[in-house]
Motif scaffolding. Structure first.
Motif, PDB file in Angstrom:
ATOM      1  N   LEU A 113       0.832  -1.197   0.000  1.00  0.00           N
ATOM      2  CA  LEU A 113       0.000   0.000   0.000  1.00  0.00           C
ATOM      3  C   LEU A 113       0.872   1.255   0.000  1.00  0.00           C
ATOM      4  CD1 LEU A 113      -2.855   1.129   0.048  1.00  0.00           C
ATOM      5  CD2 LEU A 113      -2.817   0.948   2.544  1.00  0.00           C
ATOM      6  N   ALA A 114       1.934   1.251   0.778  1.00  0.00           N
ATOM      7  CA  ALA A 114       2.851   2.392   0.796  1.00  0.00           C
ATOM      8  C   ALA A 114       3.461   2.605  -0.586  1.00  0.00           C
ATOM      9  CB  ALA A 114       3.943   2.183   1.841  1.00  0.00           C
ATOM     10  N   TYR A 125       2.133   5.624  -7.385  1.00  0.00           N
ATOM     11  CA  TYR A 125       0.987   5.933  -8.249  1.00  0.00           C
ATOM     12  C   TYR A 125       0.169   7.132  -7.796  1.00  0.00           C
ATOM     13  CZ  TYR A 125       2.282   1.548 -10.306  1.00  0.00           C
ATOM     14  OH  TYR A 125       2.999   0.545 -10.901  1.00  0.00           O
ATOM     15  N   GLU A 126       0.196   7.415  -6.508  1.00  0.00           N
ATOM     16  CA  GLU A 126      -0.541   8.575  -6.002  1.00  0.00           C
ATOM     17  C   GLU A 126       0.386   9.778  -5.831  1.00  0.00           C
ATOM     18  OE1 GLU A 126      -3.865   8.794  -5.435  1.00  0.00           O
ATOM     19  OE2 GLU A 126      -4.090   6.744  -6.190  1.00  0.00           O
ATOM     20  N   GLU A 166       3.427   5.283   6.374  1.00  0.00           N
ATOM     21  CA  GLU A 166       2.905   3.917   6.392  1.00  0.00           C
ATOM     22  C   GLU A 166       4.036   2.904   6.556  1.00  0.00           C
ATOM     23  OE1 GLU A 166      -0.346   1.063   5.962  1.00  0.00           O
ATOM     24  OE2 GLU A 166      -0.208   3.172   6.510  1.00  0.00           O
ATOM     25  N   LEU A 210       2.126   1.830  -3.432  1.00  0.00           N
ATOM     26  CA  LEU A 210       1.081   2.400  -4.287  1.00  0.00           C
ATOM     27  C   LEU A 210       0.915   3.897  -4.040  1.00  0.00           C
ATOM     28  CD1 LEU A 210      -1.622  -0.409  -4.127  1.00  0.00           C
ATOM     29  CD2 LEU A 210      -0.229   0.226  -6.104  1.00  0.00           C
ATOM     30  N   TRP A 211       0.903   4.294  -2.772  1.00  0.00           N
ATOM     31  CA  TRP A 211       0.784   5.721  -2.467  1.00  0.00           C
ATOM     32  C   TRP A 211       1.967   6.498  -3.033  1.00  0.00           C
ATOM     33  CZ3 TRP A 211      -0.727   4.304   3.126  1.00  0.00           C
ATOM     34  CH2 TRP A 211      -2.116   4.186   3.213  1.00  0.00           C
ATOM     35  N   GLY A 212       3.143   5.935  -2.903  1.00  0.00           N
ATOM     36  CA  GLY A 212       4.332   6.627  -3.389  1.00  0.00           C
ATOM     37  C   GLY A 212       4.439   6.639  -4.896  1.00  0.00           C
ATOM     38  N   ASP A 233       2.098  10.423  -3.297  1.00  0.00           N
ATOM     39  CA  ASP A 233       2.036  10.854  -1.906  1.00  0.00           C
ATOM     40  C   ASP A 233       3.159  10.158  -1.127  1.00  0.00           C
ATOM     41  OD1 ASP A 233       1.380  11.776   0.604  1.00  0.00           O
ATOM     42  OD2 ASP A 233      -0.754  11.263   0.441  1.00  0.00           O
ATOM     43  N   ARG A 284       2.952  10.237   2.838  1.00  0.00           N
ATOM     44  CA  ARG A 284       2.042   9.218   3.374  1.00  0.00           C
ATOM     45  C   ARG A 284       2.667   7.825   3.270  1.00  0.00           C
ATOM     46  NH1 ARG A 284      -4.179   8.158   1.325  1.00  0.00           N
ATOM     47  NH2 ARG A 284      -4.747   6.702   2.974  1.00  0.00           N
ATOM     48  N   ALA A 285       3.353   7.577   2.157  1.00  0.00           N
ATOM     49  CA  ALA A 285       3.997   6.283   1.955  1.00  0.00           C
ATOM     50  C   ALA A 285       5.071   6.046   3.021  1.00  0.00           C
ATOM     51  CB  ALA A 285       4.606   6.210   0.554  1.00  0.00           C
TER      52      ALA A 285
END
Length: 174
Positions: A12-13, A19-20, A29, A15-17, A22, A25-26
């Protein structure tokens, strides 16, 4: 299952880093996931987490923090005896050292990682390491050596596909 939860948090981290975009946030996490991994005492999972966190920090430009994470990663990897983990962390540590003004140390680490990546069959990371080694050779004013390293990267890049192929051929054209 806490191990599964930690691995899911790693993904998930990423993905945030990736693709998002962010990265903050990554990184947060990953910090939580690493705390859980530490509670488990699962060295292999901790090694993976510190390596993933270091990649995120490099992408953020937080090179001093990335270097500290890689040092932790290598210390933990030494306990697991995983040459694959040592190779991946050593490659990235060399990359960080280069951008922190230590080109000789970067190349030494990159050459060590090259040998280990070859032994472990890590084509994707091996190609990235050869690209970095070519960059170091160019910085030293050795274009023939840089070209040789990029030529060696072609089969690995073709195996990995995507941006690796473009990157290798881009350097060869320059």
């Amino acid at each position: 299952d806490t191990r599964l939860q930690v691995r899911a948090m790693f993904r998930l981290a990423a993905l945030w880093g990736d693709y998002e975009g962010d990265l903050t946030r990554a990184v947060e996490e990953m910090g939580v996931a690493l705390e859980l991994a530490g509670d488990l005492g699962a060295r292999a999972i901790q090694v993976e987490g510190h390596l993933r966190l270091a990649f995120l920090l490099v992408n953020m430009g937080e090179l001093a923090q990335a270097e500290a994470e890689l040092e932790r990663c290598l210390a933990l990897a030494a306990e697991t005896g995983s040459l694959r983990d040592d190779a991946q962390a050593t490659y990235l540590l060399g990359f960080v050292k280069y951008y922190r003004g230590q080109p000789k140390e970067a190349e030494r680490l990159g050459l060590q990682a090259r040998d280990w990546l070859e032994r472990t069959g890590e084509a994707y990371m091996g190609a990235q390491n050869l690209i970095a080694l070519a960059r170091y050779a160019l910085a030293r004013g050795e274009p023939a050596e840089a070209e040789s390293r990029m030529q060696n990267a072609i089969p690995l890049a073709l195996d990995g596909g995507g941006w690796l192929v473009v990157s290798v051929y881009r350097y060869l054209v320059l």
